[in-house]
Design a protein around this motif. Structure first.
Motif, mmCIF file in Angstrom:
data_model
loop_
_atom_site.group_PDB
_atom_site.id
_atom_site.type_symbol
_atom_site.label_atom_id
_atom_site.label_comp_id
_atom_site.label_asym_id
_atom_site.label_seq_id
_atom_site.Cartn_x
_atom_site.Cartn_y
_atom_site.Cartn_z
ATOM 1 N N VAL A 22 0.716 -1.069 0.046
ATOM 2 C CA VAL A 22 -0.024 -0.046 0.015
ATOM 3 C C VAL A 22 0.893 1.320 -0.092
ATOM 4 O O VAL A 22 0.671 2.417 -0.601
ATOM 5 C CB VAL A 22 -1.234 -0.066 1.185
ATOM 6 N N CYS A 23 2.249 1.158 0.653
ATOM 7 C CA CYS A 23 2.854 2.398 0.913
ATOM 8 C C CYS A 23 3.387 2.646 -0.594
ATOM 9 O O CYS A 23 3.592 3.654 -1.091
ATOM 10 C CB CYS A 23 3.932 2.200 1.683
ATOM 11 N N ALA A 24 3.839 1.476 -1.217
ATOM 12 C CA ALA A 24 4.721 1.631 -2.410
ATOM 13 C C ALA A 24 3.685 2.126 -3.599
ATOM 14 O O ALA A 24 4.102 2.633 -4.578
ATOM 15 C CB ALA A 24 5.266 0.229 -2.886
ATOM 16 N N GLY A 25 2.370 1.905 -3.522
ATOM 17 C CA GLY A 25 1.512 2.331 -4.330
ATOM 18 C C GLY A 25 0.951 3.795 -4.362
ATOM 19 O O GLY A 25 0.383 4.427 -5.099
ATOM 20 N N LEU A 26 1.235 4.324 -3.255
ATOM 21 C CA LEU A 26 1.080 5.597 -2.926
ATOM 22 C C LEU A 26 2.152 6.640 -3.712
ATOM 23 O O LEU A 26 2.874 6.708 -3.089
ATOM 24 C CB LEU A 26 0.856 6.096 -1.510
#
Length: 84
Positions: free
Chosen positions: A53-57
Motif C-alpha cells: 500500500v505504501c509503494a502504491g502511494l
C-alpha cells in the motif's frame, strides 16, 4: 514529482492494515510510521519489506499540495472518505 524533505504526510496520515517492520499490526491514521527517519523520509523505500500500500502511494500535486499541512489535510480527508 519528488517527495519533499520534512514532510512525511503519506507516512503519517493514512492507516495501514498490513504489517510494517516495527509495527506488526500496521498503524492507525494520523500516526507517524516508525520507519520515518529524521528527515521524515521512509527508511524502507525501495525495500521488499515496505508494505505494498505504501509503494502504491505516489506523490502528486493534488495529494501533496505545496506544504506538509496541505498534504496532511488531503490525505486525512481521503482516509475519512474511504473508512469502512
Amino acid at each position: 514529482m519528488q517527495c519533499r524533505s520534512q514532510c512525511g504526510a503519506c507516512c503519517t496520515a493514512p492507516s495501514i492494515s498490513s504489517p510494517i517492520p516495527g509495527m506488526p499490526h500496521g498503524k492507525p491514521a494520523n500516526t507517524p510510521c516508525v520507519q520515518l527517519d529524521a528527515d521524515q523520509r521512509c527508511k524502507l523505500f525501495g525495500s521488499p519489506l515496505r508494505p505494498h500500500v505504501c509503494a502504491g502511494l505516489q506523490p502528486s500535486r493534488d495529494m501533496c499540495g505545496t506544504t506538509r499541512q496541505q498534504a496532511m489535510t488531503y490525505l486525512l480527508q481521503l482516509e475519512a472518505d474511504t473508512a469502512p
